[in-house]
Enzyme design. Structure first.
Site: not given
Ligand code: LLP
Length: 411
Positions: A272, A274, A315, A340-341, A369
Site C-alpha cells: 500500500e 502512497g 521534515y 508569517c514565520e 503530502y
Molecule cells: N500505510 C500506512 C499504514 C501508513 O501510515 C503510510 C504513511 C503509508 C502506508 C504510505 O506510506 P508512503 O508509501 O507514502 O511512504 N507526511 C509525511 C509522510 C507521512 C507518512 C505516513 N504514513 C511526508 O510528507 O513525508
C-alpha cells in the site's frame, strides 16, 4: 511536466496551483504492480490515500482496480465516493473513535486493529450492529528504517502497531480469534515512509512471515492476506541510482515465498504505497511577488507558504525548484513563503536563473503530502488543483475563497 503547459495553467487558473500528471500516476501504479505480480501471486496493490486524497486522483486508482488504505472515517467515506468498494478498503489507524468503528463495520471494510485494547471496543460495536467485523492487526516488527525520525513507524516504542515482541501480538490474535464478533483475515505492518534501502523492508518481511507461521502453529490461524505496507521512497534530488519497485519486490518476495513454503498455504500479498505513486506526479506552481537582499542572502518571495506545502518546514525536506521557462545566468536564492514565520522557507540556497517579479516557479515532486497537508493558516484559502491527462489540464478543485474561511464560524 512541460514548462509551457504549466505556465499556461498558471495563467488560466492562478497561483498557487497544484498540477498532477494523471498519466504518470497510472504508469507508476502499473509499474509497481507489475514488479510484484511477476514475482508472486496473488498480489493486491492498494493506494495509501493520505498521500493525496483529491477525488479525481482517487478515481484514477479506483478505475485501475486498486485497493485503498484509509486512516480516518473521513477518508473511508471519501474512498467510497471515489468508487472503491468496501471490500477493497483497509482502515488503519492507531486511534479510532466509536463512530469510525461503526462506519467501517457497517460498510464491511477490513479494520486494521492497532492495540489489544481496541479489540474490545471494536467487538462491542460489531455486536451492537449484529455484524462480524473483518480484522487484521497492524503489528510492530521493531525495525529501524533509515529515514526521517518523524516518519519512522516500525521502531520498538513507536505509537503504531501491536508489538511482536513479548508475545503481545500473539495474544491479540488469540483474543480476536476467540471473539465471535470478529473474523481474523489479515496481518499488516508498515515500518515508515521515504525509505531508500531494502534491508529494513527485508527484515520486516522476515519477522512478519515468522509471525504468520507462529499464528498457524499456535493458534491455527490461516490468513487471507499479509500486507507489507508502503514506504518506498522517491528521488527528491533527482538521483537516478535509488531503489525502485523492482528492487523492493526482489528483496521481499523471496522472503515471502520462503515463509509460504513453511506455512503450507499461500496468503494474498498486499502492498500500500502512497508517495511512490503520486509524489513525482505533482508540482506546485507559485508566483514571485517580490525580491529581497539581506547582507548575505537573496530571497524570492512567492505566493505560497508552508500552509500549502509543509514538508520543508516539517521534515526539512528538499523539493527541486524550477523557474518556469527560464535559463541563463544563475544566482543563489532562498524561496521564501508568504507565511508569517521565519521557518517558512520552501527551498534554501538554490542556484537558479535570475528571478524577477512575476516569474512562475515550480516546486517539484509535490504530489504526495502536499495539498493533502495544506491548511488555512494565516487565513489563506486552499489552492486550486489541476489534473493533466493526455497533455490536457482539467480543473479538479476550485481555489478556496474567503467564504470558505468564514464557513461554519459563529461570531
Ligand atoms: N500505510 C500506512 C499504514 C501508513 O501510515 C503510510 C504513511 C503509508 C502506508 C504510505 O506510506 P508512503 O508509501 O507514502 O511512504 N507526511 C509525511 C509522510 C507521512 C507518512 C505516513 N504514513 C511526508 O510528507 O513525508
Amino acid at each position: 511536466m512541460d514548462d509551457l503547459l504549466l505556465k499556461a495553467l498558471a495563467s488560466e487558473h492562478g497561483t498557487p496551483l497544484y498540477v498532477y500528471d494523471g498519466d504518470m500516476i497510472r504508469q507508476r501504479y502499473n509499474t509497481f504492480k507489475n514488479a510484484f505480480e511477476t514475482r508472486y501471486s496473488p498480489v493486491k496493490v492498494s493506494y495509501a490515500m493520505k498521500a493525496n486524497s483529491s477525488l479525481a486522483v482517487l478515481k484514477i486508482f479506483s478505475s485501475l482496480g486498486a485497493g485503498v488504505d484509509v486512516v480516518s472515517g473521513g477518508e473511508l467515506e471519501v474512498a467510497l465516493k471515489a468508487g472503491f468498494s468496501a471490500k477493497d478498503i483497509l482502515f488503519t489507524s492507531n486511534s479510532k473513535s466509536p463512530w469510525e468503528h461503526e462506519l467501517a463495520v457497517r460498510k464491511g471494510a477490513v479494520i486494521n486493529v492497532d492495540s489489544v485494547h481496541e479489540i474490545q471496543s471494536l467487538s462491542k460495536v460489531a455486536a451492537s450492529l449484529g455484524k462480524k467485523a473483518k480484522v487484521s492487526f497492524r503489528v510492530n516488527p521493531s525495525v529501524n528504517p533509515q529515514t526521517h525520525p518523524k516518519i519512522a513507524t516500525g521502531l520498538k516504542n513507536a505509537k503504531f502497531g501491536v508489538p511482536i515482541e513479548d508475545g503481545v501480538a500473539l495474544e491479540a490474535y488469540r483474543q480476536a480469534k476467540a471473539d465471535s464478533n470478529l473474523k481474523v483475515v489479515g496481518l499488516h505492518t508498515h515500518i515508515g515512509s521515504q525509505i531508500l534501502e531494502t534491508d529494513s523492508f527485508r527484515d520486516a518481511a522476515t519477522r512478519i512471515m515468522d509471525f504468520a507461521l507462529q499464528l498457524k502453529k499456535e493458534l491455527k490461524i490461516k490468513l487471507k492476506f499479509i500486507d507489507l505496507g508502503g514506504g518506498l521512497g522517491i528521488s527528491y534530488k533527482g538521483e537516478t541510482n535509488i531503489i525502485g519497485p523492482d528492487d523492493l519486490a526482489a528483496a521481499v518476495v523471496p522472503v515471502v515465498e520462503e515463509g509460504v513454503k513453511k506455512l503450507g498455504y499461500r496468503p494474498e500479498l498486499w502492498l500500500e504505497p502512497g508517495r511512490w505513486f503520486v509524489g513525482p506526479s505533482g508540482e506546485l506552481i507559485a508566483r514571485v511577488n517580490s525580491l529581497k537582499k539581506t547582507p548575505d542572502k537573496k530571497y524570492a518571495n512567492v505566493n505560497a507558504g508552508f500552509n500549502v506545502l509543509i514538508r520543508p518546514a516539517m521534515y526539512d525536506s528538499f523539493h527541486r525548484v524550477r523557474v518556469l521557462g527560464k535559463l541563463g545566468e544563475e544566482e543563489t536564492y532562498d524561496i521564501a513563503g508568504n507565511i508569517c514565520e521565519s521557518g517558512d522557507i520552501l527551498a534554501k540556497d538554490r542556484k537558479l536563473p535570475q528571478i524577477q517579479e512575476d516569474d512562475i516557479i515550480c516546486l517539484m515532486d509535490a504530489g504526495a503530502y502536499g495539498f493533502a497537508m495544506a491548511s488555512n493558516y494565516n487565513s489563506w484559502p486552499l489552492p486550486a488543483e489541476v489534473l493533466v491527462e493526455a497533455g490536457k489540464g482539467r480543473l479538479i478543485r476550485q481555489r478556496g475563497t474567503t467564504k470558505d474561511l468564514l464557513r461554519n464560524q459563529i461570531a
